[in-house]
Scaffold this motif. Structure first.
Motif, PDB file in Angstrom:
ATOM      1  N   ASP A   7       0.849  -1.185   0.000  1.00  0.00           N
ATOM      2  CA  ASP A   7       0.000   0.000   0.000  1.00  0.00           C
ATOM      3  C   ASP A   7       0.887   1.237   0.000  1.00  0.00           C
ATOM      4  O   ASP A   7       1.657   1.453   0.945  1.00  0.00           O
ATOM      5  N   GLY A   9       2.403   4.585   0.676  1.00  0.00           N
ATOM      6  CA  GLY A   9       2.295   5.469   1.826  1.00  0.00           C
ATOM      7  C   GLY A   9       1.915   4.784   3.117  1.00  0.00           C
ATOM      8  O   GLY A   9       1.783   5.426   4.155  1.00  0.00           O
ATOM      9  N   ARG A  10       1.767   3.469   3.086  1.00  0.00           N
ATOM     10  CA  ARG A  10       1.382   2.720   4.291  1.00  0.00           C
ATOM     11  C   ARG A  10       2.237   1.483   4.537  1.00  0.00           C
ATOM     12  O   ARG A  10       2.140   0.878   5.598  1.00  0.00           O
ATOM     13  N   SER A  11       3.062   1.098   3.571  1.00  0.00           N
ATOM     14  CA  SER A  11       3.898  -0.099   3.713  1.00  0.00           C
ATOM     15  C   SER A  11       5.346   0.304   3.908  1.00  0.00           C
ATOM     16  O   SER A  11       5.817   1.269   3.314  1.00  0.00           O
ATOM     17  N   PRO A  24       2.810  -3.301  13.063  1.00  0.00           N
ATOM     18  CA  PRO A  24       2.581  -1.882  12.817  1.00  0.00           C
ATOM     19  C   PRO A  24       3.707  -1.041  13.429  1.00  0.00           C
ATOM     20  O   PRO A  24       4.182  -1.332  14.522  1.00  0.00           O
ATOM     21  N   ARG A  43       2.796   8.867  10.585  1.00  0.00           N
ATOM     22  CA  ARG A  43       1.865   7.897  10.015  1.00  0.00           C
ATOM     23  C   ARG A  43       2.081   6.501  10.600  1.00  0.00           C
ATOM     24  O   ARG A  43       3.188   6.084  10.869  1.00  0.00           O
ATOM     25  N   LEU A  44       0.975   5.780  10.723  1.00  0.00           N
ATOM     26  CA  LEU A  44       1.023   4.359  11.057  1.00  0.00           C
ATOM     27  C   LEU A  44       1.293   3.597   9.771  1.00  0.00           C
ATOM     28  O   LEU A  44       0.610   3.802   8.766  1.00  0.00           O
ATOM     29  N   MET A  45       2.304   2.731   9.796  1.00  0.00           N
ATOM     30  CA  MET A  45       2.664   1.957   8.612  1.00  0.00           C
ATOM     31  C   MET A  45       2.832   0.498   9.018  1.00  0.00           C
ATOM     32  O   MET A  45       3.050   0.188  10.186  1.00  0.00           O
ATOM     33  N   ILE A  46       2.747  -0.396   8.034  1.00  0.00           N
ATOM     34  CA  ILE A  46       2.803  -1.833   8.291  1.00  0.00           C
ATOM     35  C   ILE A  46       4.017  -2.439   7.594  1.00  0.00           C
ATOM     36  O   ILE A  46       4.278  -2.157   6.419  1.00  0.00           O
TER      37      ILE A  46
END
Length: 90
Positions: A7, A9-11, A24, A43-46
């Protein structure tokens, strides 16, 4: 590497010897915005990927996205940041 789509902006990519996929991380940093300035990034990212240059517990790569513009933006990021891994209680 986790066999799921990343994803934008999220990975993040992490060192698999230190962390598990799916964890996370909350990341804060000052990152370039493309206009010669820096802006706040929080940001929270994974953790969903890994890479050969990501070595150690305090290293991660942000996945910005695919394509030429994402590549240019990612190429400008070489900044320090703070990240907190959110671990489950035992």
């Amino acid at each position: 590497a986790a066999s799921i789509p990343l994803d934008a902006g999220r990975s993040i990519a992490i060192d698999r010897r230190q962390w598990c996929y799916g964890l996370p991380f909350f990341i804060t940093a000052r990152l370039p915005d493309g206009d010669g300035r820096e802006s706040d990034f929080s940001r929270l990212m994974i953790a969903q990927d890994t890479g050969s240059a990501i070595l150690g517990a305090a290293r991660a790569d942000l996945f910005i996205g695919s394509g030429a513009e994402a590549g240019r933006q990612a190429g400008r990021i070489r900044h320090r940041g703070d990240f907190t891994v959110l671990l489950p209680r035992e």
